[in-house]
Design a protein around this motif. Sequence first.
Motif, short mmCIF file in Angstrom:
data_model
loop_
_atom_site.label_atom_id
_atom_site.label_comp_id
_atom_site.label_asym_id
_atom_site.label_seq_id
_atom_site.Cartn_x
_atom_site.Cartn_y
_atom_site.Cartn_z
N ASN A 8 21.58 -41.02 -4.10
CA ASN A 8 23.07 -41.13 -4.46
C ASN A 8 23.89 -40.58 -3.48
O ASN A 8 25.29 -40.36 -3.89
N PHE A 9 23.67 -39.48 -2.34
CA PHE A 9 23.69 -38.93 -1.37
C PHE A 9 23.93 -39.54 -0.16
O PHE A 9 22.51 -39.58 0.45
N TYR A 10 25.01 -39.46 0.67
CA TYR A 10 24.66 -40.24 2.01
C TYR A 10 25.35 -39.31 3.25
O TYR A 10 26.60 -39.25 2.94
N ALA A 11 24.55 -38.93 3.77
CA ALA A 11 24.94 -37.77 4.78
C ALA A 11 25.31 -38.41 6.19
O ALA A 11 24.60 -39.00 6.90
N TYR A 12 26.50 -38.13 7.26
CA TYR A 12 27.05 -39.47 8.16
C TYR A 12 27.04 -38.05 9.17
O TYR A 12 27.94 -36.63 9.06
N ALA A 13 27.58 -37.99 10.43
CA ALA A 13 27.81 -37.75 11.44
C ALA A 13 28.60 -38.22 12.38
O ALA A 13 27.06 -38.57 13.08
N MET A 14 29.10 -37.67 13.31
CA MET A 14 29.41 -38.71 14.52
C MET A 14 30.90 -38.01 14.98
O MET A 14 30.85 -36.75 14.35
N ALA A 15 31.62 -38.36 16.42
CA ALA A 15 31.94 -37.29 17.09
C ALA A 15 33.13 -36.88 16.02
O ALA A 15 33.61 -37.59 15.53
N GLY A 16 33.09 -35.35 16.49
CA GLY A 16 34.56 -34.98 15.57
C GLY A 16 34.39 -34.95 13.80
O GLY A 16 35.16 -34.46 12.84
N SER A 17 33.05 -35.97 13.70
CA SER A 17 33.48 -35.67 12.08
C SER A 17 32.17 -35.97 11.61
O SER A 17 31.00 -36.74 11.61
N THR A 18 31.59 -35.51 10.03
CA THR A 18 30.77 -35.68 9.95
C THR A 18 31.03 -35.30 8.08
O THR A 18 32.27 -34.99 8.03
N GLY A 19 30.16 -35.66 7.03
CA GLY A 19 30.91 -35.75 5.61
C GLY A 19 29.80 -36.84 4.72
O GLY A 19 27.99 -36.58 5.33
N ILE A 20 29.33 -36.57 3.45
CA ILE A 20 28.97 -36.85 2.74
C ILE A 20 29.92 -37.94 1.35
O ILE A 20 30.97 -37.34 0.65
N VAL A 21 29.62 -39.11 1.19
CA VAL A 21 29.75 -39.84 0.44
C VAL A 21 28.40 -40.34 -0.14
O VAL A 21 27.69 -40.24 -0.46
N THR A 22 28.93 -40.63 -1.59
CA THR A 22 28.28 -40.94 -3.34
C THR A 22 28.03 -42.59 -2.64
O THR A 22 26.90 -42.80 -4.19
N SER A 23 27.89 -43.38 -2.35
CA SER A 23 27.46 -44.79 -1.99
C SER A 23 27.46 -45.58 -0.56
O SER A 23 27.66 -44.72 0.36
N TRP A 24 26.25 -46.28 -0.60
CA TRP A 24 25.78 -47.05 0.93
C TRP A 24 26.70 -47.59 1.54
O TRP A 24 26.81 -47.15 2.58
N ASN A 25 26.95 -48.52 0.22
CA ASN A 25 28.93 -49.25 0.58
C ASN A 25 29.75 -48.28 1.53
O ASN A 25 30.23 -48.58 2.85
N GLU A 26 30.04 -47.50 0.87
CA GLU A 26 30.74 -46.49 1.47
C GLU A 26 30.46 -45.38 2.70
O GLU A 26 31.31 -45.71 3.93
N CYS A 27 29.01 -44.92 3.25
CA CYS A 27 28.39 -44.62 4.20
C CYS A 27 28.93 -45.95 5.29
O CYS A 27 28.94 -45.85 6.55
N GLU A 28 28.57 -46.82 4.81
CA GLU A 28 28.54 -47.80 5.93
C GLU A 28 29.72 -48.59 6.58
O GLU A 28 29.89 -48.94 7.73
N GLY A 29 30.49 -48.21 6.37
CA GLY A 29 31.67 -48.55 6.29
C GLY A 29 32.60 -47.38 7.20
O GLY A 29 32.81 -48.04 8.38
N LEU A 30 31.92 -46.35 7.21
CA LEU A 30 32.20 -45.43 7.87
C LEU A 30 31.72 -45.16 9.11
O LEU A 30 31.81 -45.55 10.35
N VAL A 31 30.14 -45.94 9.22
CA VAL A 31 29.66 -45.15 10.42
C VAL A 31 29.10 -46.80 11.22
O VAL A 31 28.76 -47.05 12.40
#
Length: 211
Positions: A8-31
């Motif tokens: 239910n939660f997707y964590a991401y980390a990239m240059a200067g930014s980390t976060g947690i979102v609640t859908s794969w579609n949202e995570c995919e759009g960010l990364v």
Amino acid sequence: MSSRKKKNFYAYAMAGSTGIVTSWNECEGLVSGRNARYRGFVTRKEAQAWLDAGARYEDKAAKKAEKQMELPADALYFDAGTGRGKGTEVNVTDREGVPLAHLVADEKAITRFGTVLVRGKTNNYGELLACLYAIRIARLQGKTKLFGDSRLVLEYWSKNFVSAEKREKDPDLAQLAGLTAKERRAFEKAGGELNHVPGSINPADLGFHKD
């Protein structure tokens, strides 16, 4: 039914930014298209812990090998699989994954992988046959501990607990269950034991297991 828990939660980390979102579609759009690391988790707490630990990917192969080294070295392990698409393959190994089925099986059925090919039979039938082979090999080698990952085989079929419907539909299975149960009783009477091992770390796993 799958035992997997929904992520239910997707964590991401990239240059200067980390976060947690609640859908794969949202995570995919960010990364997407970026140099990023990301993983799905069941709980937000797990997702945050991964980020706090540096968002590192674990070496699954190394972790599996480490867990396998914690298994008894003097035991035998058995499994079956259909992943190569040529029939059901039966496997019995030591802790290092060295195939041993050739010690008791018909040499004509041995594959180049050291497994036994059984055509026209289900994977569960193969698991039961693997159990029988493991018992026989253990008696040859003086082993007392056997491990398999099929609860059905360990708790029911290898004790000859097979439903009347199943016996009627598959007389070959019924016969194999009776034979296996007989040899299991003798094995256990002599001090042997059969135990469960997770499929993901079973040394006899043929590489087709999915957690």
